[in-house]
Motif scaffolding. Sequence first.
Motif, PDB file in Angstrom:
ATOM      1  N   ALA A 103       5.694  -0.109  -9.730  1.00 24.61           N
ATOM      2  CA  ALA A 103       6.768  -0.695  -8.794  1.00 24.61           C
ATOM      3  C   ALA A 103       6.008  -1.755  -7.729  1.00 24.61           C
ATOM      4  N   VAL A 104       4.722  -1.450  -7.506  1.00 21.25           N
ATOM      5  CA  VAL A 104       4.169  -2.559  -6.657  1.00 21.25           C
ATOM      6  C   VAL A 104       3.878  -3.736  -7.338  1.00 21.25           C
ATOM      7  N   GLY A 105       3.689  -3.973  -8.735  1.00 25.32           N
ATOM      8  CA  GLY A 105       3.579  -5.278  -9.723  1.00 25.32           C
ATOM      9  C   GLY A 105       4.861  -5.674  -9.598  1.00 25.32           C
ATOM     10  N   MET A 106       6.171  -5.069  -9.858  1.00 28.30           N
ATOM     11  CA  MET A 106       7.431  -5.781  -9.828  1.00 28.30           C
ATOM     12  C   MET A 106       7.737  -6.248  -8.288  1.00 28.30           C
ATOM     13  N   PHE A 107       7.644  -5.327  -7.481  1.00 30.13           N
ATOM     14  CA  PHE A 107       7.963  -5.883  -5.966  1.00 30.13           C
ATOM     15  C   PHE A 107       7.130  -7.001  -5.573  1.00 30.13           C
ATOM     16  N   ASN A 108       5.955  -7.246  -5.985  1.00 30.78           N
ATOM     17  CA  ASN A 108       4.860  -8.091  -5.774  1.00 30.78           C
ATOM     18  C   ASN A 108       5.112  -9.529  -6.157  1.00 30.78           C
ATOM     19  N   LEU A 109       5.686  -9.479  -7.611  1.00 30.38           N
ATOM     20  CA  LEU A 109       6.293 -10.613  -8.186  1.00 30.38           C
ATOM     21  C   LEU A 109       7.258 -11.279  -7.430  1.00 30.38           C
ATOM     22  N   VAL A 142       0.990  -1.339  -0.103  1.00 33.15           N
ATOM     23  CA  VAL A 142       0.021   0.129   0.137  1.00 33.15           C
ATOM     24  C   VAL A 142       0.770   1.199  -0.082  1.00 33.15           C
ATOM     25  N   VAL A 143       1.958   1.403   0.791  1.00 30.07           N
ATOM     26  CA  VAL A 143       2.751   2.675   0.997  1.00 30.07           C
ATOM     27  C   VAL A 143       3.446   2.780  -0.377  1.00 30.07           C
ATOM     28  N   LEU A 144       4.240   1.382  -0.874  1.00 31.13           N
ATOM     29  CA  LEU A 144       4.842   1.796  -2.014  1.00 31.13           C
ATOM     30  C   LEU A 144       3.998   1.918  -3.365  1.00 31.13           C
ATOM     31  N   GLY A 145       2.629   1.679  -3.188  1.00 29.84           N
ATOM     32  CA  GLY A 145       1.832   1.953  -4.372  1.00 29.84           C
ATOM     33  C   GLY A 145       1.466   3.621  -4.093  1.00 29.84           C
TER      34      GLY A 145
END
Length: 472
Positions: free
Chosen positions: A235-241, A225-228
């Motif tokens: 960036a959230v998509g990359m980190f989440n993978l 949430v904070v990263l988004g």
Amino acid sequence: MANRRLMTLIWIFTEKFGLIFLSMITFVVYARLLTPTELGVGTVIIAIVEMVGLLYSSVLEDPLVRLEKMDDRHVSTVFWFSVLISLASIVLISGAAVLYTDSAALQWMTAIASVKILFTLMARVYVAEMRRSSNFKRLASRTLLGKIAGGIGGILVALWGFGPWAVIAQALIMDMVSTAVLMLADRRRIAFRIDGPILRQLLGTGTPVAINVLSSQALQRGVNVVLGMTAGAHAVGMFNLAMRIIDLPRSAIYNGLMSYALPVFARRSSDPPRLIGIINDSTAISGFLLTPFFLGIALTAEDVILLIFGAKWAPAIPMLQVLAVTAALGNLAMYATTALVAVNHTRLTLKAEVTTTLLALVLVYGLGPIYGGMGAALALLVRMLVITPLQIRGLNTAIGYGWGAFVDASYRSVIASLVMAAVVLALSAHLHLQGFMHLVADIAIGAVTYALAYSVLHPRWPQEFKLVFTAR
């Protein structure tokens, strides 16, 4: 008794590893069909909803598991309180979405996703009762059925081109089916009654546990949430993978171990020396398996991402390496929170959990705009380095589990894993192999090296590990 323990663990890990397999299938499909931005949007919405659901679940479920006797008053109180608090949460989350964004699509996605809270909380009394009776067979069945249904639904939505709706559909269908399976298997009539004293007792016992859990889950969901907010959905998509590659096996394994460990630790809570012994044994066995596993992911991160997920996810490689090292370090004190719950001393690490989580979120907020997903990965690594010694200090205060026991339980797996990493790094570049053959060769070299190094450090490990299931 030994056979019963083994069967219990078999059913626990049938569920957990089944979830890994099914989750990996759906996640690979999402990585192929969705863009990083679409994955990021769905992830942030589900993260918000799951944080609320996990907060309430922790307040109610673990105190039920620890009760000496759970009767109909406890069941009705928890069930109907769960329903009421879920409905209130759905209204609040949906209203907040309307105020926060002008996008009708985001408003609808958030509102529909929030219904997941209702199904999550309705299942708590059934799950608690099965954990108390060690009925992990039914727990495994309901979770796997839910995951299959959710995975199929999510993949269909992704194939139809609805983007982030796929992530929401999977989560919602999974919880709905899982809860329906539990209620169909146990068709009791739950009277509409909320007992005030019982509710206050459960909330009093469960609130420190919930704060600990919320603190931990904020690292997995709050960070997204904070990263988004600071770096955007891409960036959230990359980190989440990268996070999902680590979190799928870690959550499945950790949740399975903790489901088994809490009642085992609780039965020994009045005998600290025996409790310390079982914590040591459990840490040694878990570290033997998990420390090289996560360090191995760090060593093979480039091959894993490029071969399985595709070149568009290449920026996630360094994030995966940092998160894998963080997970390997997390094995060192993985049973600390569960042991403190078992002896009802969770308050000893409450401030540490909250403070280090806030530290991590502040770091994400500061580093996210500059380093994107890598900022979040580094924040989690810093948090792990700070929280581990604080957890050991809490265990030492509660039951006398000191640094000597901590080192004794972990040093063999750590040293053998470092030897494994050194050998793989030295040989990998000279293999003259490509693609999956290179990945397989690295895994084989690492496995053989680790087995040899650990056997040198601890020649009698098979016999001693076997005793864990027949002694104490």
